[in-house]
Design an enzyme around this catalytic site. Structure first.
Site, mmCIF file in Angstrom:
data_model
loop_
_atom_site.group_PDB
_atom_site.id
_atom_site.type_symbol
_atom_site.label_atom_id
_atom_site.label_comp_id
_atom_site.label_asym_id
_atom_site.label_seq_id
_atom_site.Cartn_x
_atom_site.Cartn_y
_atom_site.Cartn_z
ATOM 1 N N LYS A 281 0.871 -1.174 0.000
ATOM 2 C CA LYS A 281 0.000 0.000 0.000
ATOM 3 C C LYS A 281 0.905 1.221 0.000
ATOM 4 O O LYS A 281 1.812 1.326 0.830
ATOM 5 C CB LYS A 281 -0.898 0.019 1.242
ATOM 6 C CG LYS A 281 -1.977 1.095 1.178
ATOM 7 C CD LYS A 281 -3.012 0.758 0.132
ATOM 8 C CE LYS A 281 -4.001 1.887 -0.076
ATOM 9 N NZ LYS A 281 -5.037 1.538 -1.053
ATOM 10 N N SER B 3 -0.910 -0.884 -4.439
ATOM 11 C CA SER B 3 -2.189 -0.173 -4.421
ATOM 12 C C SER B 3 -1.984 1.161 -3.724
ATOM 13 O O SER B 3 -1.414 1.215 -2.637
ATOM 14 C CB SER B 3 -3.242 -1.014 -3.684
ATOM 15 O OG SER B 3 -4.470 -0.337 -3.585
ATOM 16 N N ARG C 53 -10.495 -4.137 -13.309
ATOM 17 C CA ARG C 53 -10.765 -4.969 -12.126
ATOM 18 C C ARG C 53 -11.953 -5.893 -12.361
ATOM 19 O O ARG C 53 -11.916 -7.078 -12.004
ATOM 20 C CB ARG C 53 -11.034 -4.083 -10.898
ATOM 21 C CG ARG C 53 -9.813 -3.569 -10.190
ATOM 22 C CD ARG C 53 -10.159 -2.964 -8.839
ATOM 23 N NE ARG C 53 -10.960 -1.756 -8.951
ATOM 24 C CZ ARG C 53 -10.479 -0.518 -8.989
ATOM 25 N NH1 ARG C 53 -9.163 -0.336 -8.961
ATOM 26 N NH2 ARG C 53 -11.283 0.530 -9.057
ATOM 27 N N PRO D 282 3.571 -7.761 -17.267
ATOM 28 C CA PRO D 282 3.678 -7.092 -18.568
ATOM 29 C C PRO D 282 2.529 -6.126 -18.809
ATOM 30 O O PRO D 282 1.483 -6.208 -18.156
ATOM 31 C CB PRO D 282 3.644 -8.263 -19.552
ATOM 32 C CG PRO D 282 2.865 -9.330 -18.841
ATOM 33 C CD PRO D 282 3.244 -9.191 -17.393
#
Length: 367
Positions: free
Chosen positions: A161, A231, A328, A355
């Site tokens: 995070k 994230s 997502r 990639p």
């Protein structure tokens, strides 16, 4: 000897701690042994997604009460990594990592191990640049040591995070005569994620130091880690790092394996990750093998080409819905179709994580 247990718990809202409370009250989880909580919250996953901080605050306040310590002490002890965005059929949930010290012999082979580390707080002008890369690399090595993992090849997933730039933080840098990597707060998420991922690659020897530079971050997509998952969020100023791998210094009943999705619909990579985690099957995993899965962890990204296998899509051109949200939803659906469960962890924005257009995928499973 460490013994790692992992619990996947559905949530009804970002502040829902009832599932965790039930496991603690029943004695299945000792709150003092929690080292990390990884979550998917039902916000937009963008700069103004406050569900991540809301979830972290709720969990930290609950654990502070159970442990008899302050909330500030809890967040220094436990890594809280909340990823916003549960688009499509993705189920909001948390994954709790518990590490026990046990007087047991090591299990045959290598078993699940987890380590946690925290970087220092970053100045706004350091985000997305080599200062962040190098500090993350240092902390990843610290987390490996905490996990008792010696060989980088035994690291299968590094969850991070990381912070982002806000208008206030950008203005702070300007007042001090400093410039930031980008003035767009949303794009700053990408730079912070990318620099953090390259820090993982540097620590694990996936990329040599001479190939990483400020100019390469979020530009040279040939540089990536095969195990990094980063994230960004507004709720912190440092990087929080969870290293997950396998170690001979573990008595866990779990293992982790991984693969790399080459694009958003790479179901073969999902099956490869399942096999790397020890599941046995030929074409499609049967129900008894799928029952061994504790959780699946993956990254999602819209390819910079705007295509998947030569077919055009509009993820990058949609002004209403950011491309990370669409990615997502797609990757979660692909994984769910293979494992038969939509409650898996998929994080958007995979800069230097796999990639271009793809991303790492890891599976934690029972032996």
């Amino acid at each position: 000897m460490q013994k790692v247990e992992v619990f996947r718990i559905p949530t009804a809202s970002p502040d829902d701690i009832s599932g965790l409370a039930t496991l603690i009250d029943s004695g299945k989880i000792n709150p003092a042994e929690i080292v990390a909580i990884l979550g998917k919250t039902e916000g937009n996953g963008c700069v103004n997604d406050f569900t991540r901080g809301f979830a972290t605050q709720s969990l930290a306040m609950y654990l502070a009460e159970k442990l008899g310590i302050s909330r500030e002490e809890v967040v220094k002890k436990v890594a809280f990594i909340m990823s916003g965005g549960t688009e499509g059929v993705m189920t909001p949930h948390i994954t709790v990592f518990v590490r026990k010290d046990v007087q047991e012999p090591a299990k045959p082979g290598k078993r699940l191990a987890v380590g946690v580390a925290f970087t220092r707080d970053f100045l706004p002008e350091e985000l997305g640049r080599m200062e962040q890369v190098n500090e993350v690399a240092r902390a990843v090595k610290e987390a490996m040591k905490d996990a008792q993992i010696d060989d980088p090849r035994d690291v299968h997933f590094v969850q991070i995070k990381c912070p982002l730039l806000t208008a206030e933080r950008i203005e702070d840098a300007k007042r001090r005569g400093k410039d930031v990597v980008v003035n767009d707060t949303y794009k700053s998420m990408a730079y912070s994620r990318g620099a953090s991922a390259l820090g993982v690659a540097l620590a694990l020897g996936e990329i040599s130091a001479d190939k990483i530079s400020n100019e390469a971050i979020c530009h040279d997509w040939n540089l990536y880690s095969s195990v990094a998952s980063t994230s960004a969020g507004v709720e912190l100023l440092n990087d929080e790092i969870i290293v997950v791998g396998n170690s001979t210094n573990s008595a866990s009943d779990l293992v982790i394996g991984h693969s790399v999705m080459k694009d958003a619909i790479d179901a073969d990579a999902v099956r490869a990750a399942l096999k790397d985690a020890g599941l046995k099957f030929d074409c499609c995993p049967p129900a008894e093998e799928l029952a061994k899965i504790v959780n699946v962890l993956a990254k999602a990204e819209a390819a910079s080409s705007g295509t998947v296998r030569g077919r055009r899509n509009t993820m990058l051109d949609d002004s209403d819905i950011n491309h990370t949200r669409s990615a997502r939803a797609v990757v979660n659906a692909v994984i769910a179709s293979v494992v038969g469960d939509p409650m898996v962890y998929v994080s958007g924005g995979a800069e230097h994580q796999g990639p271009d257009g793809g991303g790492p995928i890891a599976v934690i499973a029972r032996v």
